[in-house]
Design a protein around this motif. Structure first.
Motif, PDB file in Angstrom:
ATOM      1  N   UNK B  71      45.383  31.037 102.134  1.00 26.68           N
ATOM      2  CA  UNK B  71      46.480  30.486 102.928  1.00 26.68           C
ATOM      3  C   UNK B  71      46.253  29.008 103.268  1.00 26.68           C
ATOM      4  N   UNK B  72      45.236  28.387 102.660  1.00 23.95           N
ATOM      5  CA  UNK B  72      45.007  26.967 102.916  1.00 23.95           C
ATOM      6  C   UNK B  72      44.840  26.219 101.600  1.00 23.95           C
ATOM      7  N   UNK B  95      50.825  38.173 101.984  1.00 20.31           N
ATOM      8  CA  UNK B  95      52.048  37.451 101.642  1.00 20.31           C
ATOM      9  C   UNK B  95      51.970  35.962 101.963  1.00 20.31           C
ATOM     10  N   UNK B  96      51.100  35.608 102.885  1.00 18.47           N
ATOM     11  CA  UNK B  96      50.950  34.193 103.247  1.00 18.47           C
ATOM     12  C   UNK B  96      50.251  33.459 102.110  1.00 18.47           C
ATOM     13  N   UNK B  97      49.179  34.074 101.599  1.00 17.56           N
ATOM     14  CA  UNK B  97      48.453  33.475 100.476  1.00 17.56           C
ATOM     15  C   UNK B  97      49.351  33.326  99.258  1.00 17.56           C
ATOM     16  N   UNK B 102      52.442  29.564  95.728  1.00 18.04           N
ATOM     17  CA  UNK B 102      53.717  29.172  95.115  1.00 18.04           C
ATOM     18  C   UNK B 102      54.140  27.771  95.539  1.00 18.04           C
ATOM     19  N   UNK B 103      53.827  27.422  96.792  1.00 20.81           N
ATOM     20  CA  UNK B 103      54.156  26.074  97.283  1.00 20.81           C
ATOM     21  C   UNK B 103      53.247  25.030  96.646  1.00 20.81           C
ATOM     22  N   UNK B 104      51.974  25.405  96.556  1.00 22.44           N
ATOM     23  CA  UNK B 104      50.961  24.451  96.102  1.00 22.44           C
ATOM     24  C   UNK B 104      51.033  24.207  94.594  1.00 22.44           C
ATOM     25  N   UNK B 105      51.377  25.257  93.869  1.00 22.08           N
ATOM     26  CA  UNK B 105      51.471  25.140  92.400  1.00 22.08           C
ATOM     27  C   UNK B 105      52.870  25.557  91.949  1.00 22.08           C
ATOM     28  N   UNK B 107      54.815  24.755  89.639  1.00 22.50           N
ATOM     29  CA  UNK B 107      55.118  24.913  88.209  1.00 22.50           C
ATOM     30  C   UNK B 107      54.677  26.292  87.706  1.00 22.50           C
ATOM     31  N   UNK B 108      53.915  27.012  88.509  1.00 21.11           N
ATOM     32  CA  UNK B 108      53.401  28.321  88.097  1.00 21.11           C
ATOM     33  C   UNK B 108      53.860  29.374  89.104  1.00 21.11           C
ATOM     34  N   UNK B 109      54.270  30.530  88.591  1.00 21.54           N
ATOM     35  CA  UNK B 109      54.691  31.607  89.502  1.00 21.54           C
ATOM     36  C   UNK B 109      53.462  32.402  89.956  1.00 21.54           C
ATOM     37  N   UNK B 110      53.377  32.641  91.267  1.00 18.38           N
ATOM     38  CA  UNK B 110      52.341  33.531  91.798  1.00 18.38           C
ATOM     39  C   UNK B 110      53.003  34.814  92.276  1.00 18.38           C
ATOM     40  N   UNK B 111      52.511  35.943  91.764  1.00 20.74           N
ATOM     41  CA  UNK B 111      53.089  37.253  92.075  1.00 20.74           C
ATOM     42  C   UNK B 111      52.238  37.976  93.119  1.00 20.74           C
ATOM     43  N   UNK B 112      52.861  38.875  93.911  1.00 18.23           N
ATOM     44  CA  UNK B 112      52.083  39.615  94.921  1.00 18.23           C
ATOM     45  C   UNK B 112      51.465  40.880  94.318  1.00 18.23           C
ATOM     46  N   UNK B 113      50.173  41.013  94.413  1.00 20.03           N
ATOM     47  CA  UNK B 113      49.502  42.230  93.960  1.00 20.03           C
ATOM     48  C   UNK B 113      49.272  43.216  95.097  1.00 20.03           C
ATOM     49  N   UNK B 114      49.528  42.748  96.328  1.00 24.21           N
ATOM     50  CA  UNK B 114      49.323  43.603  97.504  1.00 24.21           C
ATOM     51  C   UNK B 114      50.629  43.765  98.269  1.00 24.21           C
ATOM     52  N   UNK B 115      50.683  44.810  99.074  1.00 20.79           N
ATOM     53  CA  UNK B 115      51.699  44.922 100.112  1.00 20.79           C
ATOM     54  C   UNK B 115      51.021  44.593 101.428  1.00 20.79           C
TER      55      UNK B 115
END
Lengths: 329, 222
Positions: B71-72, B95-97, B102-105, B107-115
């Motif tokens: 998250x940082x 969800x924060x991470x 997604x904000x930091x990168x 150009x690349x999609x980050x998907x959630x592996x956790x609930x």
């Protein structure tokens, strides 16, 4: 008088009051409500319409109240905090009063997980005690919860629920005191089967002087069968059914053969009918007996009959309990 | 801390279906402590996905990495090259991470592996319980240090509803009635008077009901 409620008139005239529950249908058919209203008319002083009881979708309480009012009954609109925030609650309070509904029962509401939409989001913006206070301030101060003023106030006789059989038992009279302090005019309790425990509860309620500030109506209900008795005794949260009544319901069909042992379909049907009638007669008898017992308890101002999906039983119950005809005030 | 649990493998497989090279990125903070998304879980999930996708006849590559705190921004900088290399990032953070990545990168999609489940506490080995709803207006000083907002199913403020039985909540006999706990605690503390006053409606605008939360500390800004 705080309202035009028949229930308020009956209670303030010192009569032992009777209220009964009218379950709204799980569809849009107004005839279901009309039929029940005609069946119940004259059996009680006011009639509750549940508000999504057990979190199952049914016709809106205020709408079914309006239909029973057209049939000449005095409706009690039930309103839960489960599905509405304080904005929606106050809008419905204004709407119900504008339609001529004179009584309201303020409830937290059964949790969504019991019902047919367990994936829904509950609201619970405020709780039942805060709802009582909010309606009282609307009526007596002409103020909304936010403090804004209104011109024409909702003149409602305000009710709340109490469950003497829930835990912690020692706290229950104090929770009732909070509802009274919040502004409740009348209380309808959870169904009483365990009369000695209810008597103990009422003693504590009277020791706090609450019976002088609020009308307490003891909840009662007829048991439909021995299976229903067992189910209520073991499966329904907050319900206390002594073994004695389970045994009486079992004994009621003694001598009637089990339908399983009969092959002939006509005879099977006949045996089923006999069993049902025996159960119903005993269930109604027990209910009338409980009414007579709670009537003797100091501080009890009336009874609230919850014959859930068995409104036909109400007339016989009040008749056997010696509560007919209902007073005209 | 934030408590999370891994999404079902089939859901993860369908999320990554269109990508060949997947960076599985763990987080070393809350989700490591609750055994959902730390270095170890990244390794286990990578192995499971390698096997599962191979069985499905797919040729996918899985890169494994874990940062200290997803998250940082500063911690995620360490994996910037790996992110660049991958077709997609599968985050095992809360969800924060996931959103930070997604904000930091972008150009690349980050998907959630956790609930992400709740803010809670490990109460026994292998058991986590919800403790806080981040309502923004803490009432614990009125309730003996037990939260009715998070722990009462109806978030009641004025004591137990009629469904409290034998210390349990009406929704499930496994769930403690928060108000029974509060009653017992206040009784032990000699502070039952706190349960006698009528509490006013809560100001929910301090929580998410007032819109997405934001705190600005001028004294800390650069």
């Amino acid at each position: 008088m705080k309202s035009d409620s028949n229930l308020e008139k009956v209670l303030s005239a010192g009569h032992f009051a009777v209220t009964a529950e009218l379950g709204p249908p799980k569809n849009a058919d107004p005839e279901v409500v009309r039929k029940k209203a005609r069946m119940l008319k004259g059996c009680a002083d006011a009639f509750n319409v549940t508000d999504g009881q057990t979190a199952v979708v049914r016709m809106a309480s205020w709408a079914a109240c309006l239909i029973q009012k057209e049939e000449g009954l005095d409706p009690i609109v039930q309103m839960t905090c489960r599905d509405r925030n304080r904005i929606a609650l106050q809008m419905d309070v204004l709407g119900a009063a504008a339609l001529g509904i004179n009584n309201i029962l303020c409830l937290s509401g059964d949790h969504m997980s019991f019902g047919n939409h367990p994936e829904s989001k509950g609201v619970y913006d405020i709780d039942s005690i805060q709802l009582v206070k909010m309606v009282k301030d609307m009526r007596d101060e002409k103020k909304f919860q936010c403090g804004e003023e209104m011109k024409v106030e909702p003149r409602l006789f305000i009710g709340a629920a109490a469950n003497p059989f829930a835990d912690p038992f020692d706290y229950r009279p104090y929770r009732l005191a909070k509802k009274v302090a919040a502004g409740a005019d009348f209380i309808q309790t959870q169904i009483v089967f365990n009369v000695p425990k209810f008597r103990e509860y009422m003693k504590r309620v009277c020791d706090l002087g609450l019976h002088e500030k609020v009308y307490i109506l003891a909840g009662v209900a007829p048991i439909k069968s021995s299976g229903a008795a067992r189910y209520m005794a073991s499966q329904v949260p907050g319900m206390d059914v002594p073994q004695e009544f389970v045994d009486r319901m079992v004994a009621a069909i003694k001598g009637i053969p089990s339908p399983k042992s009969i092959a002939d379909p006509e005879k099977k049907k006949e045996v089923r009918r006999r069993r049902r009638e025996a159960w119903q007669a005993e269930g109604i008898k027990i209910c009338a007996e409980i009414i007579q017992q709670v009537r003797e308890i100091p501080g009890v101002a009336g009874v609230h009959i919850m014959a859930i999906e068995w409104e036909e039983a109400v007339h016989e119950i009040v008749s056997q309990a010696g509560l007919l005809p209902r007073p005209t005030v | 801390m934030i408590i999370a649990e891994q999404k079902p493998l089939d859901e993860i497989k369908s999320m990554i279906a269109d990508y060949q090279k997947v960076l599985i990125l763990g987080c070393g903070t809350c989700v490591t402590i609750c055994f959902a998304g730390g270095e170890k879980e990244v390794g286990i999930l990578a192995s499971a996905l390698r096997m599962a996708t191979r069985l499905d006849g797919q040729d996918k590559e899985f890169i494994e990495a874990t940062v200290q705190r997803q998250c940082e921004y500063e911690f995620n900088e360490e994996v910037a090259d790996l992110v660049k290399e991958a077709d997609v990032v599968l985050s095992l953070a809360c969800g924060i991470g996931v959103q930070t990545m997604n904000e930091q990168f972008p150009e690349k999609l980050t998907l959630p592996g956790l609930n992400t489940k709740f803010l809670g506490q490990p109460t026994e080995q292998g058991v986590w319980d919800e403790r806080c709803l981040a309502c923004g207006d803490c009432v614990l000083y009125k309730t003996g240090g037990i939260c009715p907002i998070a722990r009462c199913s109806k978030s009641l403020l004025n004591g137990p509803c009629g469904g409290s039985q034998n210390g349990k909540c009406e929704i499930n006999p496994e769930v403690d009635c928060a108000w029974q706990l509060i009653y017992d605690r206040l009784k032990a503390l000699g502070k039952l008077d706190l349960m006698m006053e009528v509490k006013s409606p809560k100001d929910w605008s301090a929580s998410h009901a007032g819109g997405p939360g934001k705190i600005v500390r001028e004294d800390l800004r650069l």
